[in-house]
Structures are given as C-alpha cells and as structure tokens.
Design a protein around this motif. Structure first.
Motif, mmCIF file in Angstrom:
data_model
loop_
_atom_site.group_PDB
_atom_site.id
_atom_site.type_symbol
_atom_site.label_atom_id
_atom_site.label_comp_id
_atom_site.label_asym_id
_atom_site.label_seq_id
_atom_site.Cartn_x
_atom_site.Cartn_y
_atom_site.Cartn_z
ATOM 1 N N LEU A 1 -1.816 -6.677 -3.290
ATOM 2 C CA LEU A 1 -3.129 -6.071 -3.502
ATOM 3 C C LEU A 1 -3.062 -4.727 -4.235
ATOM 4 O O LEU A 1 -4.092 -4.080 -4.441
ATOM 5 C CB LEU A 1 -3.852 -5.909 -2.163
ATOM 6 C CG LEU A 1 -4.204 -7.224 -1.456
ATOM 7 C CD1 LEU A 1 -4.808 -6.960 -0.080
ATOM 8 C CD2 LEU A 1 -5.141 -8.069 -2.311
ATOM 9 N N GLY A 2 -1.850 -4.297 -4.593
ATOM 10 C CA GLY A 2 -1.697 -3.029 -5.307
ATOM 11 C C GLY A 2 -2.017 -1.816 -4.446
ATOM 12 O O GLY A 2 -2.554 -0.819 -4.934
ATOM 13 N N LEU A 3 -1.672 -1.896 -3.153
ATOM 14 C CA LEU A 3 -1.957 -0.818 -2.208
ATOM 15 C C LEU A 3 -0.670 -0.184 -1.702
ATOM 16 O O LEU A 3 0.377 -0.837 -1.682
ATOM 17 C CB LEU A 3 -2.725 -1.380 -1.001
ATOM 18 C CG LEU A 3 -4.090 -1.995 -1.282
ATOM 19 C CD1 LEU A 3 -4.611 -2.706 -0.038
ATOM 20 C CD2 LEU A 3 -5.059 -0.927 -1.746
ATOM 21 N N ASN B 1 -9.176 4.474 4.543
ATOM 22 C CA ASN B 1 -9.359 3.299 5.391
ATOM 23 C C ASN B 1 -8.093 2.461 5.316
ATOM 24 O O ASN B 1 -7.568 2.242 4.222
ATOM 25 C CB ASN B 1 -10.554 2.470 4.916
ATOM 26 C CG ASN B 1 -11.869 3.165 5.187
ATOM 27 O OD1 ASN B 1 -12.038 3.826 6.202
ATOM 28 N ND2 ASN B 1 -12.801 3.016 4.275
ATOM 29 N N VAL B 2 -7.619 1.996 6.465
ATOM 30 C CA VAL B 2 -6.378 1.234 6.504
ATOM 31 C C VAL B 2 -6.531 -0.019 7.359
ATOM 32 O O VAL B 2 -7.406 -0.091 8.225
ATOM 33 C CB VAL B 2 -5.207 2.086 7.051
ATOM 34 C CG1 VAL B 2 -5.026 3.358 6.231
ATOM 35 C CG2 VAL B 2 -5.390 2.431 8.515
ATOM 36 N N VAL B 3 -5.659 -0.983 7.097
ATOM 37 C CA VAL B 3 -5.511 -2.166 7.941
ATOM 38 C C VAL B 3 -4.118 -2.097 8.562
ATOM 39 O O VAL B 3 -3.134 -1.855 7.855
ATOM 40 C CB VAL B 3 -5.676 -3.468 7.130
ATOM 41 C CG1 VAL B 3 -5.284 -4.677 7.971
ATOM 42 C CG2 VAL B 3 -7.110 -3.617 6.643
ATOM 43 N N VAL C 1 -8.796 3.178 10.899
ATOM 44 C CA VAL C 1 -8.375 1.783 10.948
ATOM 45 C C VAL C 1 -9.628 0.921 10.877
ATOM 46 O O VAL C 1 -10.485 0.985 11.766
ATOM 47 C CB VAL C 1 -7.579 1.467 12.232
ATOM 48 C CG1 VAL C 1 -7.204 -0.006 12.267
ATOM 49 C CG2 VAL C 1 -6.351 2.355 12.344
ATOM 50 N N VAL C 2 -9.739 0.105 9.825
ATOM 51 C CA VAL C 2 -10.900 -0.778 9.703
ATOM 52 C C VAL C 2 -10.667 -2.116 10.389
ATOM 53 O O VAL C 2 -11.624 -2.800 10.757
ATOM 54 C CB VAL C 2 -11.327 -0.986 8.224
ATOM 55 C CG1 VAL C 2 -11.822 0.321 7.636
ATOM 56 C CG2 VAL C 2 -10.207 -1.571 7.389
ATOM 57 N N PRO D 1 -9.116 -2.055 2.091
ATOM 58 C CA PRO D 1 -8.554 -0.789 2.574
ATOM 59 C C PRO D 1 -7.900 0.019 1.447
ATOM 60 O O PRO D 1 -7.672 -0.496 0.349
ATOM 61 C CB PRO D 1 -7.493 -1.248 3.574
ATOM 62 C CG PRO D 1 -7.002 -2.540 2.995
ATOM 63 C CD PRO D 1 -8.237 -3.184 2.404
ATOM 64 N N ASP D 2 -7.584 1.267 1.776
ATOM 65 C CA ASP D 2 -6.864 2.140 0.847
ATOM 66 C C ASP D 2 -5.353 2.015 1.032
ATOM 67 O O ASP D 2 -4.588 2.431 0.160
ATOM 68 C CB ASP D 2 -7.279 3.599 1.076
ATOM 69 C CG ASP D 2 -8.766 3.804 0.879
ATOM 70 O OD1 ASP D 2 -9.273 3.446 -0.194
ATOM 71 O OD2 ASP D 2 -9.422 4.308 1.820
#
Length: 177
Positions: free
Chosen positions: A78-80, A121-123, A149-150, A57-58
C-alpha cells in the motif's frame, strides 16, 4: 461477499491446531501452517491488504513477532510506512514502553518515539486475538505518541475469550474460532 467467504475458508482450512500447547488445556492455532502453502498465504495477504486499504491509514504497525510477518507486506503493497512494536529491550533509540498482562503472565511492549507522528491514523496487525492484552497495550502506546488506531486487524480470533471487549478500538478478524 461469497467469493471472500471461499477465500477465508481456504485460509481457515490451512490453520493447524495443536492441543495442549504451550500448556495443557490450550489449543494453539498456528499461522505458520498457512505460510507453508503459497496459495493460502497469497489469499491471506490479499484479504489483509484489502481490509487495510478500506481504512486508509497513514501507517501499519505490526506486533512482535507474527505481526512482523504480515505488517511489512501490507505496508509495502500500500506504499505505507511500517512501524514495529517490540518486546522490551529490542529497539534502539528513544522508546516508549508499557507493561501489560497476557494469558501466561506479564510482558512489556516498546515503540520508538519517532516511529509515528501526532495525528496519524494507523492499523495494528497481529496474528491472533485471544484475551486482548497485547492489542490493548499496543493501542495505549500508539495513543501515548499522539496517533490514533483506526482498527486492529488479526488473522485469527478466539471468540470464547471475548478479547474484543478489552480493546478500545474496532477489531476485524479474518478467521474466528
């Protein structure tokens, strides 16, 4: 896969259950008991990060309040970016809000309108999936901002309540009851 099953069992074994809380007939599953055991907490973190990494995700979004314990850890590793979805009246700036039904009544979620960009895209991360009301509302808010939302990722799922049926995106749970 067998190794993941052993790790999931460690997490599951550290989830405490409380009968008749917050009201008679409810069995409350407590994520805080996992956080009290560093080995179990570390395993949970690794399982969550591993899952989110697969989705690429982004951004990671955490739902108030227990999603705030897990989401930032995942995002940082994850550096997000981490974006909170909070209860009504808790976020400054321009917000988008949505009222929704939960197991015990009604509530309202808010997200800052500059928290996500169109097309991202997000979780979504939370501790528990019960009936799906809060996750469905969060998905709707994200969509209203033009993001996607993925996956919804939860630590625990109460399978008998069929919450996944109420959520318009894939859901992954680490532990099922």
């Amino acid at each position: 896969m067998a190794n993941n099953e052993k790790l999931i069992k460690i997490v599951r074994d550290n989830i405490r259950s409380y009968a008749d809380f917050p009201k008679p007939g409810i069995i409350f599953r407590d994520i805080f008991s996992v956080l009290k055991v560093p080995e179990a907490f570390k395993i949970l973190q690794e399982l969550l990060v591993q899952r989110v990494k697969l989705k690429a995700p982004d951004a990671v979004i955490g739902l108030e309040s227990r999603g705030f314990l897990l989401g930032p850890i995942i995002a940082l590793q994850l550096g997000l970016p981490f974006v909170p979805i909070r209860k009504k009246g808790k976020l400054p700036g321009k917000i988008k809000q949505l009222s929704y039904t939960i197991e015990y009544g009604e509530d309202t979620f808010e997200i800052q309108t500059d928290g996500l960009q169109k097309g991202q895209n997000v979780v979504l991360v939370d501790d528990l999936l019960a009936t799906g009301g809060s996750l469905r509302a969060a998905c709707t808010l994200v969509n209203q901002l033009g993001a996607k939302v993925v996956e919804c990722l939860v630590v625990m799922e109460l399978k008998d309540l069929n919450g996944q049926e109420n959520i318009p995106v894939p859901v992954h749970s680490i532990v099922q009851f």
